[in-house]
Design a protein around this motif. Structure first.
Motif, PDB file in Angstrom:
ATOM      1  N   GLY A  29       0.837  -1.187   0.000  1.00 52.99           N
ATOM      2  CA  GLY A  29       0.000   0.000   0.000  1.00 52.99           C
ATOM      3  C   GLY A  29       0.874   1.240   0.000  1.00 52.99           C
ATOM      4  O   GLY A  29       1.883   1.293   0.713  1.00 52.99           O
ATOM      5  N   GLN A  30       0.531   2.227  -0.818  1.00 58.06           N
ATOM      6  CA  GLN A  30       1.325   3.440  -0.919  1.00 58.06           C
ATOM      7  C   GLN A  30       0.500   4.660  -0.553  1.00 58.06           C
ATOM      8  O   GLN A  30      -0.666   4.773  -0.927  1.00 58.06           O
ATOM      9  CB  GLN A  30       1.854   3.628  -2.351  1.00 58.06           C
ATOM     10  CG  GLN A  30       3.113   2.845  -2.640  1.00 58.06           C
ATOM     11  CD  GLN A  30       3.777   3.319  -3.926  1.00 58.06           C
ATOM     12  OE1 GLN A  30       3.218   4.098  -4.689  1.00 58.06           O
ATOM     13  NE2 GLN A  30       4.975   2.853  -4.177  1.00 58.06           N
ATOM     14  N   LEU A  31       1.150   5.572   0.152  1.00 58.00           N
ATOM     15  CA  LEU A  31       0.513   6.819   0.547  1.00 58.00           C
ATOM     16  C   LEU A  31       1.123   7.983  -0.224  1.00 58.00           C
ATOM     17  O   LEU A  31       2.338   8.024  -0.435  1.00 58.00           O
ATOM     18  CB  LEU A  31       0.690   7.053   2.050  1.00 58.00           C
ATOM     19  CG  LEU A  31       0.166   8.389   2.578  1.00 58.00           C
ATOM     20  CD1 LEU A  31      -1.352   8.371   2.656  1.00 58.00           C
ATOM     21  CD2 LEU A  31       0.748   8.681   3.964  1.00 58.00           C
ATOM     22  N   TRP A  32       0.273   8.915  -0.636  1.00 54.94           N
ATOM     23  CA  TRP A  32       0.746  10.167  -1.217  1.00 54.94           C
ATOM     24  C   TRP A  32      -0.064  11.291  -0.582  1.00 54.94           C
ATOM     25  O   TRP A  32      -1.289  11.299  -0.656  1.00 54.94           O
ATOM     26  CB  TRP A  32       0.572  10.176  -2.735  1.00 54.94           C
ATOM     27  CG  TRP A  32       1.006  11.473  -3.374  1.00 54.94           C
ATOM     28  CD1 TRP A  32       0.238  12.586  -3.576  1.00 54.94           C
ATOM     29  CD2 TRP A  32       2.310  11.795  -3.864  1.00 54.94           C
ATOM     30  NE1 TRP A  32       0.982  13.569  -4.172  1.00 54.94           N
ATOM     31  CE2 TRP A  32       2.257  13.118  -4.359  1.00 54.94           C
ATOM     32  CE3 TRP A  32       3.503  11.088  -3.939  1.00 54.94           C
ATOM     33  CZ2 TRP A  32       3.371  13.756  -4.917  1.00 54.94           C
ATOM     34  CZ3 TRP A  32       4.612  11.714  -4.489  1.00 54.94           C
ATOM     35  CH2 TRP A  32       4.539  13.027  -4.970  1.00 54.94           C
ATOM     36  N   GLY A  33       0.616  12.218   0.071  1.00 49.94           N
ATOM     37  CA  GLY A  33      -0.061  13.344   0.700  1.00 49.94           C
ATOM     38  C   GLY A  33       0.420  14.649   0.104  1.00 49.94           C
ATOM     39  O   GLY A  33       1.598  14.788  -0.241  1.00 49.94           O
ATOM     40  N   GLU A  34      -0.480  15.605  -0.010  1.00 46.89           N
ATOM     41  CA  GLU A  34      -0.108  16.911  -0.577  1.00 46.89           C
ATOM     42  C   GLU A  34      -0.730  18.028   0.248  1.00 46.89           C
ATOM     43  O   GLU A  34      -1.926  18.018   0.538  1.00 46.89           O
ATOM     44  CB  GLU A  34      -0.560  17.017  -2.029  1.00 46.89           C
ATOM     45  CG  GLU A  34      -0.136  18.313  -2.710  1.00 46.89           C
ATOM     46  CD  GLU A  34      -0.412  18.315  -4.201  1.00 46.89           C
ATOM     47  OE1 GLU A  34      -0.063  19.311  -4.869  1.00 46.89           O
ATOM     48  OE2 GLU A  34      -0.982  17.332  -4.700  1.00 46.89           O
ATOM     49  N   VAL A  35       0.126  18.986   0.627  1.00 46.16           N
ATOM     50  CA  VAL A  35      -0.307  20.182   1.348  1.00 46.16           C
ATOM     51  C   VAL A  35      -0.042  21.367   0.431  1.00 46.16           C
ATOM     52  O   VAL A  35       1.112  21.708   0.157  1.00 46.16           O
ATOM     53  CB  VAL A  35       0.456  20.341   2.678  1.00 46.16           C
ATOM     54  CG1 VAL A  35      -0.047  21.566   3.438  1.00 46.16           C
ATOM     55  CG2 VAL A  35       0.324  19.085   3.539  1.00 46.16           C
ATOM     56  N   ARG A  36      -1.108  21.979  -0.064  1.00 44.87           N
ATOM     57  CA  ARG A  36      -0.955  23.071  -1.024  1.00 44.87           C
ATOM     58  C   ARG A  36      -0.473  24.351  -0.336  1.00 44.87           C
ATOM     59  O   ARG A  36      -0.606  24.526   0.881  1.00 44.87           O
ATOM     60  CB  ARG A  36      -2.282  23.341  -1.728  1.00 44.87           C
ATOM     61  CG  ARG A  36      -2.891  22.144  -2.439  1.00 44.87           C
ATOM     62  CD  ARG A  36      -2.112  21.748  -3.666  1.00 44.87           C
ATOM     63  NE  ARG A  36      -2.184  22.773  -4.708  1.00 44.87           N
ATOM     64  CZ  ARG A  36      -1.537  22.686  -5.867  1.00 44.87           C
ATOM     65  NH1 ARG A  36      -0.769  21.642  -6.120  1.00 44.87           N
ATOM     66  NH2 ARG A  36      -1.655  23.644  -6.767  1.00 44.87           N
ATOM     67  N   ARG A  37       0.077  25.227  -1.140  1.00 46.72           N
ATOM     68  CA  ARG A  37       0.672  26.455  -0.628  1.00 46.72           C
ATOM     69  C   ARG A  37      -0.325  27.308   0.158  1.00 46.72           C
ATOM     70  O   ARG A  37       0.041  28.038   1.075  1.00 46.72           O
ATOM     71  CB  ARG A  37       1.250  27.255  -1.807  1.00 46.72           C
ATOM     72  CG  ARG A  37       2.041  28.475  -1.394  1.00 46.72           C
ATOM     73  CD  ARG A  37       2.819  29.055  -2.545  1.00 46.72           C
ATOM     74  NE  ARG A  37       3.642  30.174  -2.132  1.00 46.72           N
ATOM     75  CZ  ARG A  37       4.715  30.587  -2.777  1.00 46.72           C
ATOM     76  NH1 ARG A  37       5.110  29.955  -3.865  1.00 46.72           N
ATOM     77  NH2 ARG A  37       5.411  31.616  -2.346  1.00 46.72           N
ATOM     78  N   GLY A  38      -1.613  27.207  -0.178  1.00 41.42           N
ATOM     79  CA  GLY A  38      -2.623  28.011   0.492  1.00 41.42           C
ATOM     80  C   GLY A  38      -2.751  27.742   1.985  1.00 41.42           C
ATOM     81  O   GLY A  38      -3.305  28.559   2.716  1.00 41.42           O
ATOM     82  N   VAL A  39      -2.227  26.600   2.454  1.00 46.38           N
ATOM     83  CA  VAL A  39      -2.263  26.265   3.883  1.00 46.38           C
ATOM     84  C   VAL A  39      -1.325  27.177   4.676  1.00 46.38           C
ATOM     85  O   VAL A  39      -1.551  27.462   5.846  1.00 46.38           O
ATOM     86  CB  VAL A  39      -1.887  24.779   4.087  1.00 46.38           C
ATOM     87  CG1 VAL A  39      -1.626  24.467   5.550  1.00 46.38           C
ATOM     88  CG2 VAL A  39      -2.981  23.882   3.527  1.00 46.38           C
ATOM     89  N   PHE A  40      -0.261  27.641   4.022  1.00 40.26           N
ATOM     90  CA  PHE A  40       0.807  28.375   4.706  1.00 40.26           C
ATOM     91  C   PHE A  40       0.599  29.886   4.608  1.00 40.26           C
ATOM     92  O   PHE A  40       0.268  30.419   3.549  1.00 40.26           O
ATOM     93  CB  PHE A  40       2.162  28.009   4.104  1.00 40.26           C
ATOM     94  CG  PHE A  40       2.494  26.538   4.185  1.00 40.26           C
ATOM     95  CD1 PHE A  40       3.109  26.002   5.303  1.00 40.26           C
ATOM     96  CD2 PHE A  40       2.176  25.681   3.134  1.00 40.26           C
ATOM     97  CE1 PHE A  40       3.408  24.653   5.374  1.00 40.26           C
ATOM     98  CE2 PHE A  40       2.471  24.330   3.195  1.00 40.26           C
ATOM     99  CZ  PHE A  40       3.081  23.821   4.318  1.00 40.26           C
ATOM    100  N   ARG A  41       0.829  30.563   5.714  1.00 37.83           N
ATOM    101  CA  ARG A  41       0.812  32.034   5.705  1.00 37.83           C
ATOM    102  C   ARG A  41       2.035  32.554   4.951  1.00 37.83           C
ATOM    103  O   ARG A  41       1.978  33.556   4.238  1.00 37.83           O
ATOM    104  CB  ARG A  41       0.794  32.549   7.154  1.00 37.83           C
ATOM    105  CG  ARG A  41       0.836  34.056   7.293  1.00 37.83           C
ATOM    106  CD  ARG A  41      -0.453  34.688   6.833  1.00 37.83           C
ATOM    107  NE  ARG A  41      -0.452  36.141   6.989  1.00 37.83           N
ATOM    108  CZ  ARG A  41      -0.875  36.751   8.091  1.00 37.83           C
ATOM    109  NH1 ARG A  41      -1.328  36.035   9.125  1.00 37.83           N
ATOM    110  NH2 ARG A  41      -0.878  38.061   8.170  1.00 37.83           N
TER     111      ARG A  41
END
Length: 276
Positions: free
Chosen positions: A50-62
């Motif tokens: 099983g493989q995980l891929w997570g993404e946190v877009r730039r909009g999360v960061f101030r």
């Protein structure tokens, strides 16, 4: 190479904590991929698992500032222990901000700074220097987002807690679970042994508009598409994931792959389970 980022929104702080915790539960080692528009958690295993891929877009960061290895290859890849990051951010839920920075403390580190408001006008900070390995560019191709062919069916998932309870019960009955879905918003889970068959039915789940529009003329939307997967890998995902998604999606490539997608604002998690 430079990387600095800061989160100040309480809701995004909590989401980042949940994503880091999910990654730590599902993999011991992860690779952080810093791009101009996102921070990604890359898989380190082969597709046979099983493989995980997570993404946190730039909009999360101030604040989000990064400079890659060059103008042409404007990315940074850092390998670190998932649990180290999860522990460092665990207490950031009540923080005023969370800072991430690539530093050099005799060796490359991802420095995590949790700023806590102690009294009006004053803050105190908890600083964690997490050892990281900067991956050379020749290794980058090993940590790209898994690519799979277009799914044969996509359906929205029912309540994740309900699914988790079902999968837990089935894990005690057999090693593999059959996942079925169609383009009329139906989904079934079943496990079969020599002595007993257990099957759960879900209906009126709905399908993404693109999936419905993609139905070829003459194709019966009631036809079930199926894939059989390792029950332990499926249970691992439901036990490990910690976010409360605004959208949860199940994609099936017939008899090949189960692809689960969870999305909340600018954060997404994907889990790929190959057929077994």
């Amino acid at each position: 190479m430079k990387f600095r980022a800061r989160i100040t929104s309480k809701s995004f702080l909590e989401l980042f904590i949940q994503v880091s915790g999910t990654v730590a539960r599902l993999t011991k080692v992860c690779v952080l991929r810093m791009c101009p528009d996102s921070l990604c958690f890359c898989p380190t295993g082969m597709l046979g698992e099983g493989q995980l891929w997570g993404e946190v877009r730039r909009g999360v960061f101030r604040h989000f500032c990064m400079e890659g290895v060059s103008e042409e290859f404007n990315e940074i890849y850092l390998e670190l222990k998932s649990e180290h990051l999860a522990r460092a951010v665990r207490n950031a839920g009540s923080a005023s901000s969370l800072k991430l920075q690539l530093t050099n403390k005799r060796r490359p580190c991802l420095t995590v700074v949790v700023e806590l408001a102690s009294c009006p006008g004053h803050t105190r900070a908890m600083v964690h220097d997490l050892p990281v390995k900067v991956l050379p560019r020749r290794w980058w191709k090993e940590y790209t987002e898994p690519r799979v062919r277009a799914s044969d069916v996509s359906v929205y998932l029912p309540a994740l807690k309900t699914l988790k309870n079902m999968v837990e019960r089935m894990a005690n009955m057999g090693d593999r679970v059959l996942v079925e879905a169609n383009l009329n918003g139906k989904m079934n889970l079943s496990v079969e042994t020599d002595a007993v068959t257990i099957k759960s039915y879900f209906k009126n789940l709905g399908n993404p508009p693109k999936a419905v529009l993609g139905v070829t003329q003459g194709k019966d939307p009631e036809n079930m598409v199926q894939v059989r997967v390792d029950n332990r890998k499926l249970l691992l995902f439901f036990e490990g994931q910690q976010i409360n998604p605004t959208m949860a999606l199940c994609n099936i490539v017939s008899n090949t792959l189960l692809h689960l997608v969870l999305v909340h604002d600018d954060i997404s998690l994907q889990y790929f389970i190959p057929a077994s």
